[in-house]
Design a protein around this motif. Structure first.
Motif, PDB file in Angstrom:
ATOM      1  N   GLN A   3     -10.183   0.081  -7.809  1.00  0.00           N
ATOM      2  CA  GLN A   3     -10.277  -0.957  -7.066  1.00  0.00           C
ATOM      3  C   GLN A   3     -10.739  -0.504  -5.456  1.00  0.00           C
ATOM      4  O   GLN A   3     -10.034   0.346  -4.887  1.00  0.00           O
ATOM      5  CB  GLN A   3      -8.793  -1.907  -6.838  1.00  0.00           C
ATOM      6  CG  GLN A   3      -9.123  -3.339  -6.004  1.00  0.00           C
ATOM      7  CD  GLN A   3      -7.788  -4.119  -6.082  1.00  0.00           C
ATOM      8  OE1 GLN A   3      -6.858  -3.736  -7.027  1.00  0.00           O
ATOM      9  NE2 GLN A   3      -7.620  -5.034  -5.279  1.00  0.00           N
ATOM     10  N   GLN A   4     -11.707  -1.253  -4.793  1.00  0.00           N
ATOM     11  CA  GLN A   4     -12.401  -1.088  -3.652  1.00  0.00           C
ATOM     12  C   GLN A   4     -11.261  -1.773  -2.291  1.00  0.00           C
ATOM     13  O   GLN A   4     -11.169  -2.782  -2.635  1.00  0.00           O
ATOM     14  CB  GLN A   4     -13.544  -1.387  -3.290  1.00  0.00           C
ATOM     15  CG  GLN A   4     -14.659  -0.220  -4.248  1.00  0.00           C
ATOM     16  CD  GLN A   4     -14.407   1.173  -3.689  1.00  0.00           C
ATOM     17  OE1 GLN A   4     -15.063   1.264  -2.602  1.00  0.00           O
ATOM     18  NE2 GLN A   4     -13.905   2.331  -4.294  1.00  0.00           N
ATOM     19  N   ILE A   5     -11.027  -1.218  -1.410  1.00  0.00           N
ATOM     20  CA  ILE A   5     -10.244  -1.839  -0.313  1.00  0.00           C
ATOM     21  C   ILE A   5     -11.055  -2.031   0.859  1.00  0.00           C
ATOM     22  O   ILE A   5     -12.088  -1.240   0.679  1.00  0.00           O
ATOM     23  CB  ILE A   5      -8.878  -1.172   0.071  1.00  0.00           C
ATOM     24  CG1 ILE A   5      -9.297   0.214   0.556  1.00  0.00           C
ATOM     25  CG2 ILE A   5      -7.930  -1.261  -1.313  1.00  0.00           C
ATOM     26  CD1 ILE A   5      -8.934   0.343   2.063  1.00  0.00           C
ATOM     27  N   THR A   9      -7.590  -5.428   3.955  1.00  0.00           N
ATOM     28  CA  THR A   9      -6.842  -5.210   3.091  1.00  0.00           C
ATOM     29  C   THR A   9      -5.228  -5.031   3.709  1.00  0.00           C
ATOM     30  O   THR A   9      -5.219  -4.178   4.783  1.00  0.00           O
ATOM     31  CB  THR A   9      -6.876  -3.926   2.068  1.00  0.00           C
ATOM     32  OG1 THR A   9      -8.141  -4.253   1.587  1.00  0.00           O
ATOM     33  CG2 THR A   9      -5.928  -3.932   1.111  1.00  0.00           C
ATOM     34  N   ILE A  17      -1.576  -1.568  -4.822  1.00  0.00           N
ATOM     35  CA  ILE A  17      -2.574  -1.177  -5.409  1.00  0.00           C
ATOM     36  C   ILE A  17      -2.343   0.134  -6.108  1.00  0.00           C
ATOM     37  O   ILE A  17      -2.553   0.597  -7.054  1.00  0.00           O
ATOM     38  CB  ILE A  17      -3.830  -1.320  -4.776  1.00  0.00           C
ATOM     39  CG1 ILE A  17      -4.214  -2.707  -4.424  1.00  0.00           C
ATOM     40  CG2 ILE A  17      -4.946  -0.543  -5.404  1.00  0.00           C
ATOM     41  CD1 ILE A  17      -5.169  -2.823  -3.222  1.00  0.00           C
ATOM     42  N   ASN A  62     -10.690   4.792   0.104  1.00  0.00           N
ATOM     43  CA  ASN A  62     -11.104   4.653  -1.284  1.00  0.00           C
ATOM     44  C   ASN A  62     -11.736   5.782  -1.971  1.00  0.00           C
ATOM     45  O   ASN A  62     -11.554   5.804  -2.843  1.00  0.00           O
ATOM     46  CB  ASN A  62     -12.575   3.631  -0.713  1.00  0.00           C
ATOM     47  CG  ASN A  62     -12.004   2.033  -0.650  1.00  0.00           C
ATOM     48  OD1 ASN A  62     -11.598   1.558  -1.394  1.00  0.00           O
ATOM     49  ND2 ASN A  62     -12.818   1.618   0.194  1.00  0.00           N
ATOM     50  N   GLU A  66     -10.327   6.476  -5.797  1.00  0.00           N
ATOM     51  CA  GLU A  66     -11.402   7.016  -6.909  1.00  0.00           C
ATOM     52  C   GLU A  66     -10.997   8.148  -7.478  1.00  0.00           C
ATOM     53  O   GLU A  66     -10.796   8.268  -8.687  1.00  0.00           O
ATOM     54  CB  GLU A  66     -12.911   6.861  -6.138  1.00  0.00           C
ATOM     55  CG  GLU A  66     -13.969   7.145  -7.181  1.00  0.00           C
ATOM     56  CD  GLU A  66     -14.213   5.832  -7.989  1.00  0.00           C
ATOM     57  OE1 GLU A  66     -14.388   6.130  -9.257  1.00  0.00           O
ATOM     58  OE2 GLU A  66     -14.067   4.824  -7.698  1.00  0.00           O
TER      59      GLU A  66
END
Length: 73
Positions: A3-5, A9, A17, A62, A66
């Protein structure tokens, strides 16, 4: 894919997350992760309080998310 923040956020949401992000935040001086008010701060707000570039922090987070997702797969 992780999931990208974004800089909007919330810190509390980020920790939900992926709780493994805590050491990354602690290493850059964000020692207030357990504080109730920090849970409602955005990454941008927290970065500014700690004198950190919010865009660079979002990029670092991010990248971590990943890598962590890839390692868990």
């Amino acid at each position: 894919m992780a999931q990208q923040i974004t800089k909007k956020t919330m810190i509390g949401e980020l920790l939900q997350i992926n709780e493994n992000i805590a050491p990354v935040l602690l290493n850059i001086g964000m020692h207030c992760l357990g504080c109730p008010s920090s849970q409602m701060e955005t990454i941008e707000e927290a970065a500014m309080v700690h004198g950190i570039d919010p865009e660079a922090l979002v990029k670092e987070i991010n990248e971590f998310l990943e890598k962590d997702a890839s390692a868990s797969a």
